[in-house]
Design a protein around this motif. Structure first.
Motif, PDB file in Angstrom:
ATOM      1  N   ALA A  81       0.821  -1.208   0.000  1.00  0.00           N
ATOM      2  CA  ALA A  81       0.000   0.000   0.000  1.00  0.00           C
ATOM      3  C   ALA A  81       0.855   1.259   0.000  1.00  0.00           C
ATOM      4  CB  ALA A  81      -0.914  -0.009   1.230  1.00  0.00           C
ATOM      5  N   LEU A  82       2.025   1.173   0.649  1.00  0.00           N
ATOM      6  CA  LEU A  82       2.890   2.343   0.777  1.00  0.00           C
ATOM      7  C   LEU A  82       3.555   2.718  -0.544  1.00  0.00           C
ATOM      8  CD1 LEU A  82       4.082   4.332   2.950  1.00  0.00           C
ATOM      9  CD2 LEU A  82       6.019   2.756   3.091  1.00  0.00           C
ATOM     10  N   VAL A  83       4.036   1.719  -1.307  1.00  0.00           N
ATOM     11  CA  VAL A  83       4.839   2.017  -2.509  1.00  0.00           C
ATOM     12  C   VAL A  83       3.997   2.043  -3.781  1.00  0.00           C
ATOM     13  CG1 VAL A  83       6.851   0.954  -1.437  1.00  0.00           C
ATOM     14  CG2 VAL A  83       5.436  -0.404  -2.982  1.00  0.00           C
ATOM     15  N   GLU A  84       2.712   1.687  -3.683  1.00  0.00           N
ATOM     16  CA  GLU A  84       1.882   1.615  -4.882  1.00  0.00           C
ATOM     17  C   GLU A  84       1.833   2.972  -5.598  1.00  0.00           C
ATOM     18  OE1 GLU A  84      -2.480  -0.113  -6.257  1.00  0.00           O
ATOM     19  OE2 GLU A  84      -2.117   0.424  -4.173  1.00  0.00           O
ATOM     20  N   GLY A  85       2.232   2.969  -6.910  1.00  0.00           N
ATOM     21  CA  GLY A  85       2.189   4.184  -7.720  1.00  0.00           C
ATOM     22  C   GLY A  85       3.330   5.137  -7.463  1.00  0.00           C
TER      23      GLY A  85
ATOM     24  N   LEU B 183       9.834   5.564  -4.521  1.00  0.00           N
ATOM     25  CA  LEU B 183       9.845   4.823  -3.256  1.00  0.00           C
ATOM     26  C   LEU B 183      10.081   3.335  -3.520  1.00  0.00           C
ATOM     27  CD1 LEU B 183       9.525   5.328  -0.227  1.00  0.00           C
ATOM     28  CD2 LEU B 183       7.103   4.762  -0.455  1.00  0.00           C
ATOM     29  N   GLN B 184       9.565   2.839  -4.671  1.00  0.00           N
ATOM     30  CA  GLN B 184       9.813   1.456  -5.036  1.00  0.00           C
ATOM     31  C   GLN B 184      11.306   1.222  -5.251  1.00  0.00           C
ATOM     32  OE1 GLN B 184       7.308   0.553  -8.409  1.00  0.00           O
ATOM     33  NE2 GLN B 184       5.431   1.221  -7.337  1.00  0.00           N
ATOM     34  N   ALA B 185      11.959   2.222  -5.839  1.00  0.00           N
ATOM     35  CA  ALA B 185      13.398   2.107  -6.052  1.00  0.00           C
ATOM     36  C   ALA B 185      14.144   2.025  -4.721  1.00  0.00           C
ATOM     37  CB  ALA B 185      13.899   3.297  -6.871  1.00  0.00           C
ATOM     38  N   VAL B 186      13.686   2.808  -3.742  1.00  0.00           N
ATOM     39  CA  VAL B 186      14.320   2.736  -2.424  1.00  0.00           C
ATOM     40  C   VAL B 186      14.114   1.351  -1.817  1.00  0.00           C
ATOM     41  CG1 VAL B 186      14.324   3.712  -0.098  1.00  0.00           C
ATOM     42  CG2 VAL B 186      14.035   5.213  -2.075  1.00  0.00           C
ATOM     43  N   LEU B 187      12.903   0.812  -1.977  1.00  0.00           N
ATOM     44  CA  LEU B 187      12.617  -0.531  -1.452  1.00  0.00           C
ATOM     45  C   LEU B 187      13.570  -1.555  -2.059  1.00  0.00           C
ATOM     46  CD1 LEU B 187       9.197  -2.199  -0.879  1.00  0.00           C
ATOM     47  CD2 LEU B 187      10.824  -3.336  -2.353  1.00  0.00           C
ATOM     48  N   VAL B 188      13.778  -1.464  -3.380  1.00  0.00           N
ATOM     49  CA  VAL B 188      14.683  -2.418  -4.044  1.00  0.00           C
ATOM     50  C   VAL B 188      16.101  -2.227  -3.533  1.00  0.00           C
ATOM     51  CG1 VAL B 188      15.663  -3.089  -6.264  1.00  0.00           C
ATOM     52  CG2 VAL B 188      13.212  -2.613  -6.082  1.00  0.00           C
ATOM     53  N   ALA B 189      16.513  -0.952  -3.406  1.00  0.00           N
ATOM     54  CA  ALA B 189      17.880  -0.678  -2.973  1.00  0.00           C
ATOM     55  C   ALA B 189      18.133  -1.145  -1.546  1.00  0.00           C
ATOM     56  CB  ALA B 189      18.160   0.825  -3.083  1.00  0.00           C
ATOM     57  N   GLU B 190      17.110  -1.148  -0.713  1.00  0.00           N
ATOM     58  CA  GLU B 190      17.257  -1.539   0.695  1.00  0.00           C
ATOM     59  C   GLU B 190      17.076  -3.035   0.915  1.00  0.00           C
ATOM     60  OE1 GLU B 190      18.277   0.239   3.183  1.00  0.00           O
ATOM     61  OE2 GLU B 190      18.385   2.141   2.101  1.00  0.00           O
ATOM     62  N   GLY B 191      16.991  -3.807  -0.188  1.00  0.00           N
ATOM     63  CA  GLY B 191      16.916  -5.262  -0.051  1.00  0.00           C
ATOM     64  C   GLY B 191      15.517  -5.800   0.093  1.00  0.00           C
ATOM     65  N   GLY B 192      14.492  -4.985  -0.211  1.00  0.00           N
ATOM     66  CA  GLY B 192      13.124  -5.449  -0.047  1.00  0.00           C
ATOM     67  C   GLY B 192      12.759  -6.569  -0.986  1.00  0.00           C
ATOM     68  N   LEU B 193      13.348  -6.572  -2.233  1.00  0.00           N
ATOM     69  CA  LEU B 193      13.027  -7.641  -3.174  1.00  0.00           C
ATOM     70  C   LEU B 193      13.532  -8.982  -2.672  1.00  0.00           C
ATOM     71  CD1 LEU B 193      13.592  -6.187  -6.768  1.00  0.00           C
ATOM     72  CD2 LEU B 193      11.453  -6.683  -5.585  1.00  0.00           C
TER      73      LEU B 193
ATOM     74  N   LEU C 169       4.791  -3.418  -7.679  1.00  0.00           N
ATOM     75  CA  LEU C 169       5.922  -2.713  -8.284  1.00  0.00           C
ATOM     76  C   LEU C 169       5.634  -2.407  -9.748  1.00  0.00           C
ATOM     77  CD1 LEU C 169       8.882  -4.756  -6.751  1.00  0.00           C
ATOM     78  CD2 LEU C 169       7.894  -2.626  -5.923  1.00  0.00           C
ATOM     79  N   ALA C 170       6.197  -1.314 -10.240  1.00  0.00           N
ATOM     80  CA  ALA C 170       6.022  -0.902 -11.638  1.00  0.00           C
ATOM     81  C   ALA C 170       6.718  -1.896 -12.568  1.00  0.00           C
ATOM     82  CB  ALA C 170       6.590   0.503 -11.824  1.00  0.00           C
TER      83      ALA C 170
END
Length: 946
Positions: A892-896, A900-910, A933-934
């Motif tokens: 819900a936080l990163v949708e659209g 912020l999605q890029a930060v999630l990926v960079a921080e190891g979220g994937l 994710l986009a």
């Protein structure tokens, strides 16, 4: 006797005074009539009023006159002229016949005795009896002992006057004499009530020869009761002794015979015989002991001075008479706190304690009897008896005395053990080790020993351990088992001892159940329900103690809850709810509350018809009964829609809402059991958790059923719940959340009542469990409701939720993540605020490592294949805890928001999300996060999956 109040020559006191002299000047307003009219001058006055004291109860005019609305009476006493010693002490005080105010003030200054302000109440003797009364303002003094002393000279014949302490007595001041005050003082004197100078003494009569003393009467043996009473004062010393013995035998025959002795005028001559030595003294003491064994005679004998007389016998008389004196004191204090204080104040305790060691068996037995009743429900006496050194000789009598002495000594120790300090002292004197063997002795000794152990075990862990170490448990259970040899009260005490031993003691719950006590207690409960109450209430008390023992055995103990239910306890407990005493209903509700915590008992309790009497107890019971009933209803409603509907249909909502106003119940929370000879005993069960929290919990569970939630709203309950929540009843938040969950209108009502800020505040002020439950409530409130999302966010819930995600308990972290997800879902403003508050990083941490939940401890011993599989699944569930909630919240936080999605990926979220794809518990949430994710991150997602 009626005395005409004449204007006293003492009016000259005011008349002769000079203007400007200071004094307490009389005024006509000092005189008040019952009719409220002007008092008649020089009235014919009678005090006490004719027919006293019966006229106070029977005459409504006098009762109203002395009451709060007119004279404001606080207490009244029939008060005589000062005793010789009092008069001697005040001999230097100048007393004025018409100045009771100044007299009292001067006595206080000279002797330090307190001033009592009030009225002397007269009957107008020239009116029909009881028709009209008049009160004259008066001050007098009270000695340090509390005894009233009135030094102002009185009208002739008024040796006894009825004085009334009043809250409305005028507070007169020392004032200078003016012409107006002088006239008022003269007018007051005309209203009477003051002494006049004595008339001249008549001339001395001519001397006559003294008459011969009447001959002393001899005892014949055929006298009637009236003739025996006459012999007590007119017989020879031998005749007096024989008559006293005959009167003692008559009085001991029964209550009616004792009343006949009193009616024949036997009290006064028997008291006077106590001055004699020898047989007459002993027989008179035994007669008075028999008379004192009638509650109707306590006040009469006390007023006649029997307490100091008996204490004097304890001090100076032979041991045989001391035995009777101890019996007198023991009878006079039965259920009479005033006499308990008076006997202790008269100095009886050291003599009674001395008799425990030096006297023969009958004297020791009577001394124990007196100490037993002196300690009954009287903490000050309990302490004073211990300080007088009674405990060690009482304990010694448990092993050295006759069976009768052992019973009385154990009974005294039972009442003394109601004091916390005495519990320790009795244990230190090896009292527990001496009491336990008496359990096997049977009879009264076993009965009182069980009662003493019950009180010793109450709220004293060290004593509980000592009682178990002394191997009391099997003996207590044996008392329950033997219905033939043991009295019902003995079995009651045994049940009470088990009740106190099992209070919040899991090991003892196991041990008592293992000893076979549960079916015995349930059988005793079935035996007692429906029994007619004894005169002393013991049948009702037994039900309470048996139910209390079952309550404590069932407290948070699933195996015992099931065993008690299977033993058939539910039907008699439900019967107690409807037919027992108030305290029995309280205990029955408590037992049902604990039993209903077990799933296996819920249907049987409901089918036994418990719901309706439990609902009735919400309004009509004691505070503890209300709490227990609310707790039982909450347990019955938990997980059972049919029970929720039935409880709602029984009209439980309104009384539960009313209970939100009540605080924690604390009845019996500081007093242990104590009893007098023949009186009932009361022990304790667990401390109360509070009426309001129990009621709020019940409402929370009931409101899971939509009609009940609507009933709460229709009854104005949303405001009640908000008010309770504002007072710190956190359980009310759950009820509000459940009310709101059923319709948009309900949610609007909850928000409009101001509930949201109160609920959100619990995120930071509640316990970890409350924080977890509050976050879950916010999840429910925010789901699919944009107005609720905005209302919750407006109260500042965002930051507390993020704090919980970072630092809360494992369960609170999970629920906070779920609440935050609902708060920001499809709400751009709330999502932006969460981004601004840096919600991403704590959510990523939760996604990576989970909430930190621990798997349940594994049981020792061998495991079956299914048990091993269950244990393995529990470990996996603990490891996954919090991750699905974090994934949904991150989605819900990163949708659209590609940045912020890029930060999630960079921080190891994937990486963390891809790892969740391997477990069934976490895979759906991981798929939702990756799906948010986009498309530009597709390659990164594919790489993470590999």
């Amino acid at each position: 006797e009626s005395i005409t109040g004449r204007r006293a020559d003492v009016a000259r006191i005011a008349m002769a005074a000079k203007l400007g002299d200071e004094g307490y000047w009389g005024d006509p307003t000092d005189v008040i009539t019952s009719a409220g009219d002007a008092p008649p001058p020089l009235a014919s006055l009678s005090s006490p009023p004719r027919g006293w004291p019966g006229c106070f109860s029977n005459n409504a005019t006098l009762k109203a006159f002395m009451g709060k609305k007119q004279l404001g009476g606080k207490r009244c006493r029939l008060t005589g002229v000062p005793a010789a010693e009092d008069a001697r002490q005040a001999s230097a005080v100048k007393l004025q016949p018409d100045d009771p105010f100044g007299n009292a003030a001067r006595v206080q200054q000279a002797l330090g005795w307190t001033i009592i302000k009030g009225f002397v109440v007269y009957d107008l003797a020239n009116e029909p009896e009881g028709a009209k009364f008049v009160a004259h303002l008066r001050w007098w003094n009270a000695k340090e002992s509390g005894v009233w002393v009135d030094f102002t000279p009185r009208l002739p014949g008024h040796d006894q006057m009825m004085l009334l302490e009043s809250s409305k007595a005028e507070d007169k001041l020392m004032l200078p004499l003016t012409a107006e005050r002088k006239a008022a003082a003269e007018a007051r004197c005309k209203l009477g009530g003051f002494v006049v100078p004595a008339p001249p003494a008549p001339p001395p009569a001519p001397k006559r020869k003294p008459p011969h003393a009447p001959a002393k009467l001899e005892f014949k043996g055929s006298e009637s009761l009236d003739e025996l009473v006459k012999l007590l004062s007119a017989g020879t010393l031998d005749a007096k002794a024989k008559a006293a013995a005959a009167v003692a035998a008559t009085a001991a025959a029964g209550q009616d015979e004792a009343k006949a002795v009193v009616s024949a005028g036997g009290v006064s001559p028997l008291l006077l015989l106590l001055r004699c030595k020898g047989d007459a003294q002993e027989h008179a003491a035994r007669a008075l002991m028999a008379l004192a064994d009638c509650a109707e005679h306590q006040r009469l004998l006390t007023a006649a001075g029997l307490i100091p007389a008996a204490v004097g016998l304890m001090r100076d008389a032979p041991v045989a008479t001391q035995d009777a004196a101890a019996g007198i004191l023991g009878n006079l204090v039965i259920q009479c706190p005033v006499n308990q204080r008076a006997v202790a104040a008269a100095g009886a305790l050291p003599h009674l304690v001395a008799l425990l060691s030096k006297g023969p068996a009958p004297a020791k037995e009577q001394a124990c009897f007196a100490l037993w009743n002196l300690a009954c429900q009287h903490p000050a006496n309990m302490q004073a008896i211990e300080e007088a050194g009674a405990i060690r000789p009482l304990v010694a009598l448990l092993t050295k005395g006759t069976p009768g002495v052992q019973e009385e000594a154990a009974g005294a120790l039972m009442n003394l053990a109601a004091h916390p300090d005495n519990k320790r002292a009795i244990a230190a004197a090896a009292g527990i080790e001496a009491l336990v063997p008496l359990l096997e002795q049977g009879g009264g000794a076993a009965e009182q020993a069980a009662g003493a152990l019950m009180n010793l075990a109450s709220t004293n862990a060290a004593n509980q351990r000592a009682i178990i170490k002394a191997e009391a448990l099997p003996k207590l259970v044996a008392l329950l088992r033997d219905q033939t040899s043991n009295s019902r009260r003995c079995r009651e005490y045994a049940a009470g001892a088990l009740m106190n031993l099992t209070l919040k003691q899991p090991d003892m719950q196991d041990a008592v159940a293992g000893a076979g006590a549960i079916p015995l207690l349930v059988g005793m409960l079935r035996e007692l329900v429906g029994q007619p109450a004894n005169e002393d209430g013991s049948a009702a008390a037994q039900m309470e103690e048996v139910a209390g023992a079952l309550t404590n055995l069932a407290d948070t103990h699933e195996a015992n809850q099931r065993a008690i239910g299977e033993a058939g306890a539910v039907p008699p407990l439900v019967a107690m709810l409807s037919a027992g005493s108030a305290s029995a209903r309280e205990e029955a509700a408590g037992t049902l509350m604990n039993l209903s915590a077990h799933e296996a008992n819920k249907d049987s309790i409901a089918k036994a018809g418990a719901i309706l009497p439990l609902v009735e107890a919400l309004s009509a019971g004691t505070p503890c009964a209300k709490e227990h009933a609310a707790g039982a209803l909450a347990n019955l409603a938990n997980g059972h829609t049919d029970h929720q509907a039935a409880i709602g249909a029984a009209a439980a909502v309104k009384p539960l809402l009313a209970l939100l106003e009540e605080g924690a119940a604390d009845e019996d929370s500081s007093a242990d059991a104590a009893r007098c000879h023949g009186a009932g005993l009361r022990a304790k069960t667990g401390a109360a958790a509070g009426v309001a929290p129990r009621a709020a919990s019940a409402l929370s569970l009931l409101c899971l059923h939509a009609p009940n939630g609507e009933a709460v709203r229709a009854a104005g309950g949303v405001a009640n719940l908000c008010a309770a929540l504002g007072r710190g009843v956190s359980e009310a938040a759950g009820a509000l959340a459940n009310v709101a969950s059923h319709s948009p209108e309900a949610r609007e009502a909850v928000a409009a009542a101001g509930a949201i800020p109160l609920i959100v505040s619990l995120l930071t002020t509640g316990s970890s469990i409350v924080q977890e439950e509050t976050a879950a409530m916010l999840t429910s409130l925010a789901a699919g409701s944009r107005p609720m999302q905005e209302a919750i966010a407006a109260t500042g819930a965002l930051l507390p939720l993020l704090t919980l995600i970072s630092f809360g308990s494992p369960a609170a972290r999970e629920q906070a993540a779920a609440a935050l997800a609902k708060l920001i879902s499809k709400h751009p403003a709330n999502r932006a605020a969460a981004v601004q508050a840096q919600a991403l990083l704590p959510l990523l941490d939760l996604l990576s490592s989970g909430s930190g939940a621990k798997p349940p401890p594994s049981k020792t011993g061998g495991k079956s294949g299914s048990a091993k599989a269950d244990a393995k699944a529990a470990v996996k569930a603990a490891a996954a805890a919090g991750k699905p909630e974090a994934a949904d919240c991150l989605a819900a936080l990163v949708e659209g928001d590609e940045m912020l999605q890029a930060v999630l990926v960079a921080e190891g979220g994937l990486t963390a999300a891809a790892a969740m794809l391997d477990e069934d518990l976490t895979k759906p949430a991981a798929m939702r996060l990756l799906g948010a994710l986009a498309p530009c991150f597709d390659d990164a997602v594919a790489a993470a999956k590999k």
